[in-house]
Design a protein around this motif. Structure first.
Motif, PDB file in Angstrom:
ATOM      1  N   UNK A 208       0.828  -1.213   0.000  1.00 54.76           N
ATOM      2  CA  UNK A 208       0.000   0.000   0.000  1.00 54.76           C
ATOM      3  C   UNK A 208       0.858   1.257   0.000  1.00 54.76           C
ATOM      4  N   UNK A 209       1.912   1.260   0.815  1.00 55.16           N
ATOM      5  CA  UNK A 209       2.823   2.418   0.850  1.00 55.16           C
ATOM      6  C   UNK A 209       3.477   2.642  -0.503  1.00 55.16           C
ATOM      7  N   UNK A 210       3.940   1.554  -1.106  1.00 54.43           N
ATOM      8  CA  UNK A 210       4.621   1.632  -2.395  1.00 54.43           C
ATOM      9  C   UNK A 210       3.658   2.156  -3.459  1.00 54.43           C
ATOM     10  N   UNK A 211       2.435   1.661  -3.455  1.00 51.51           N
ATOM     11  CA  UNK A 211       1.437   2.116  -4.424  1.00 51.51           C
ATOM     12  C   UNK A 211       1.092   3.587  -4.188  1.00 51.51           C
ATOM     13  N   UNK A 212       0.969   3.981  -2.928  1.00 52.42           N
ATOM     14  CA  UNK A 212       0.667   5.380  -2.603  1.00 52.42           C
ATOM     15  C   UNK A 212       1.795   6.317  -2.989  1.00 52.42           C
TER      16      UNK A 212
ATOM     17  N   UNK B 215       4.060   5.766  -5.290  1.00 56.68           N
ATOM     18  CA  UNK B 215       4.161   5.796  -6.751  1.00 56.68           C
ATOM     19  C   UNK B 215       3.086   6.711  -7.336  1.00 56.68           C
ATOM     20  N   UNK B 216       1.909   6.699  -6.732  1.00 58.15           N
ATOM     21  CA  UNK B 216       0.828   7.544  -7.233  1.00 58.15           C
ATOM     22  C   UNK B 216       1.126   9.025  -6.997  1.00 58.15           C
ATOM     23  N   UNK B 217       1.736   9.333  -5.863  1.00 62.91           N
ATOM     24  CA  UNK B 217       2.029  10.727  -5.516  1.00 62.91           C
ATOM     25  C   UNK B 217       3.235  11.261  -6.280  1.00 62.91           C
ATOM     26  N   UNK B 218       4.313  10.474  -6.332  1.00 59.83           N
ATOM     27  CA  UNK B 218       5.559  10.970  -6.915  1.00 59.83           C
ATOM     28  C   UNK B 218       5.829  10.444  -8.315  1.00 59.83           C
ATOM     29  N   UNK B 219       5.099   9.413  -8.707  1.00 58.97           N
ATOM     30  CA  UNK B 219       5.361   8.805 -10.006  1.00 58.97           C
ATOM     31  C   UNK B 219       6.589   7.913  -9.988  1.00 58.97           C
TER      32      UNK B 219
END
Length: 121
Positions: A100-104, A106-110
């Motif tokens: 979840x952290x990794x997905x979050x 990646x979504x915020x910073x790309x």
């Protein structure tokens, strides 16, 4: 945290460290993750985690010796499972939270986050 509980004994801490040490292998962690979803035989696990049968068998033997997984015979097949709900909870919590952290991130910073790299984890 409250200071009411006694610290665990050195023996309990040693056993916990050994269990976490076994799960520090990504291959063994993947096996426990897969078995937390449901029981499987060695062939099914090898296909799912992408390992060779002898290597998967060795990992399962170590996990079984440590009491993290168990097996039972179904005719000629040996089926492995995790029947300790606490082990399932710990693995699902840790892996799920990191995913979840990794997905979050990646979504915020790309980009992909690797916060635990280099920490000996």
């Amino acid at each position: 945290m409250g200071g009411d509980a006694d610290d665990p004994s050195a023996e309990v801490l040693s056993e916990a460290a050994a269990a976490f040490g076994l799960l520090a292998s990504s291959a063994r962690l993947h096996l426990v993750w897969a078995l937390a979803q449901g029981e499987s035989d060695v062939s099914g696990l090898a296909e799912r985690v992408g390992g060779a049968l002898p290597a998967i068998s060795q990992h399962l033997a170590k996990l079984k010796l440590a009491g993290l997984v168990r097996s039972r015979r179904e005719g000629r097949r040996v089926v492995y499972l995790v029947d300790d709900p606490d082990v399932v909870t710990i693995v699902r919590l840790m892996v799920g939270q990191l995913a979840d952290r990794k997905a979050g991130a990646a979504a915020v910073t790309g980009t992909r986050s690797g916060r635990l790299r280099g920490l000996g984890a």
